[in-house]
Scaffold this motif. Structure first.
Motif, PDB file in Angstrom:
ATOM      1  N   PRO A  10       0.844  -1.200   0.000  1.00 43.45           N
ATOM      2  CA  PRO A  10       0.000   0.000   0.000  1.00 43.45           C
ATOM      3  C   PRO A  10       0.877   1.247   0.000  1.00 43.45           C
ATOM      4  O   PRO A  10       1.921   1.278   0.650  1.00 43.45           O
ATOM      5  N   THR A  11       0.466   2.248  -0.755  1.00 40.01           N
ATOM      6  CA  THR A  11       1.286   3.448  -0.883  1.00 40.01           C
ATOM      7  C   THR A  11       0.461   4.708  -0.687  1.00 40.01           C
ATOM      8  O   THR A  11      -0.760   4.694  -0.752  1.00 40.01           O
ATOM      9  N   TYR A  12       1.174   5.778  -0.454  1.00 42.32           N
ATOM     10  CA  TYR A  12       0.604   7.117  -0.435  1.00 42.32           C
ATOM     11  C   TYR A  12       1.635   8.027  -1.073  1.00 42.32           C
ATOM     12  O   TYR A  12       2.774   7.635  -1.315  1.00 42.32           O
ATOM     13  N   THR A  13       1.243   9.240  -1.364  1.00 41.29           N
ATOM     14  CA  THR A  13       2.188  10.230  -1.888  1.00 41.29           C
ATOM     15  C   THR A  13       2.031  11.521  -1.101  1.00 41.29           C
ATOM     16  O   THR A  13       0.943  11.835  -0.605  1.00 41.29           O
ATOM     17  N   ASP A  14       3.130  12.262  -0.987  1.00 41.33           N
ATOM     18  CA  ASP A  14       3.066  13.586  -0.389  1.00 41.33           C
ATOM     19  C   ASP A  14       2.290  14.504  -1.326  1.00 41.33           C
ATOM     20  O   ASP A  14       2.126  14.206  -2.516  1.00 41.33           O
ATOM     21  N   GLU A  21       5.094   5.863  -1.733  1.00 37.77           N
ATOM     22  CA  GLU A  21       5.812   5.509  -0.513  1.00 37.77           C
ATOM     23  C   GLU A  21       4.989   4.512   0.287  1.00 37.77           C
ATOM     24  O   GLU A  21       3.765   4.609   0.322  1.00 37.77           O
ATOM     25  N   PRO A  22       5.655   3.590   0.964  1.00 36.52           N
ATOM     26  CA  PRO A  22       4.921   2.680   1.848  1.00 36.52           C
ATOM     27  C   PRO A  22       4.466   3.438   3.091  1.00 36.52           C
ATOM     28  O   PRO A  22       4.968   4.534   3.380  1.00 36.52           O
ATOM     29  N   ASP A  98      15.931  12.080   1.028  1.00 40.52           N
ATOM     30  CA  ASP A  98      14.516  12.427   1.186  1.00 40.52           C
ATOM     31  C   ASP A  98      13.732  11.366   1.943  1.00 40.52           C
ATOM     32  O   ASP A  98      12.514  11.488   2.115  1.00 40.52           O
ATOM     33  N   GLY A  99      14.397  10.287   2.362  1.00 39.96           N
ATOM     34  CA  GLY A  99      13.723   9.212   3.082  1.00 39.96           C
ATOM     35  C   GLY A  99      13.050   8.192   2.177  1.00 39.96           C
ATOM     36  O   GLY A  99      12.253   7.385   2.635  1.00 39.96           O
ATOM     37  N   GLY A 122      10.388   0.097  -4.834  1.00 42.67           N
ATOM     38  CA  GLY A 122      10.165  -0.932  -3.816  1.00 42.67           C
ATOM     39  C   GLY A 122       8.726  -1.201  -3.451  1.00 42.67           C
ATOM     40  O   GLY A 122       8.468  -2.015  -2.565  1.00 42.67           O
ATOM     41  N   THR A 123       7.787  -0.568  -4.117  1.00 40.29           N
ATOM     42  CA  THR A 123       6.377  -0.773  -3.751  1.00 40.29           C
ATOM     43  C   THR A 123       5.702  -1.880  -4.561  1.00 40.29           C
ATOM     44  O   THR A 123       4.607  -2.302  -4.224  1.00 40.29           O
TER      45      THR A 123
END
Length: 151
Positions: A10-14, A21-22, A98-99, A122-123
């Motif tokens: 599962p991901t989200y974005t800024d 991103e996880p 940036d992490g 990596g997602t």
């Protein structure tokens, strides 16, 4: 019996980003997976976007003996034999300033046979020919809500 496995974390974005991103930018699952499959590999291929200068410089300095680096439109592809230094670099230094996971794509091979594919930072992961006994180990490290499909 061997199975092919597809994993979608599962991901989200800024707000201002399309970078997947996880949850909580936690890449522990990725570290566990790549560590597991590095033991079965002897070659690595890494894809980076050309504008990821920090990442490309890091790879170049880590793998001074790269067997092959080629440029494609907007993409730099590194291929090399897997060494302890490169394995350590993948597991220990996988996060950029940036992490985020540093590499758009990481492929691991045993000779010419694909062992591990990590895409979209990596997602998305594809694991060909996974032994049934390893599936429980793989599932255990995945974040909640991960899509896991085997066939």
């Amino acid at each position: 019996m061997n199975r092919n496995v597809i994993i979608n974390v599962p991901t989200y974005t800024d707000l201002d980003s399309d970078f997947p991103e996880p949850p909580e930018k936690n890449y522990d699952y990725w570290t566990s997976l790549v560590s597991f499959f590095l033991k079965q590999s002897n070659k690595v291929e890494i894809h980076c976007w050309d504008d990821e200068v920090e990442t490309i410089d890091g790879l170049t300095s880590c793998a001074a003996h790269l067997s092959n680096m080629r440029k494609e439109p907007n993409l730099t592809i590194f291929q090399t034999e897997l060494t302890p230094a490169i394995a350590d670099y993948l597991v220990t230094y996988h996060i950029n300033s940036d992490g985020h996971l540093k590499w758009f794509t990481v492929n691991l091979f045993k000779d010419q046979l694909a062992v591990f594919h990590s895409g979209h930072w990596g997602t998305e992961v594809f694991l060909p020919n996974v032994m049934d006994r390893d599936i429980a180990v793989i599932k255990k490290v995945l974040p909640n809500g991960t899509s896991f499909y085997r066939y």
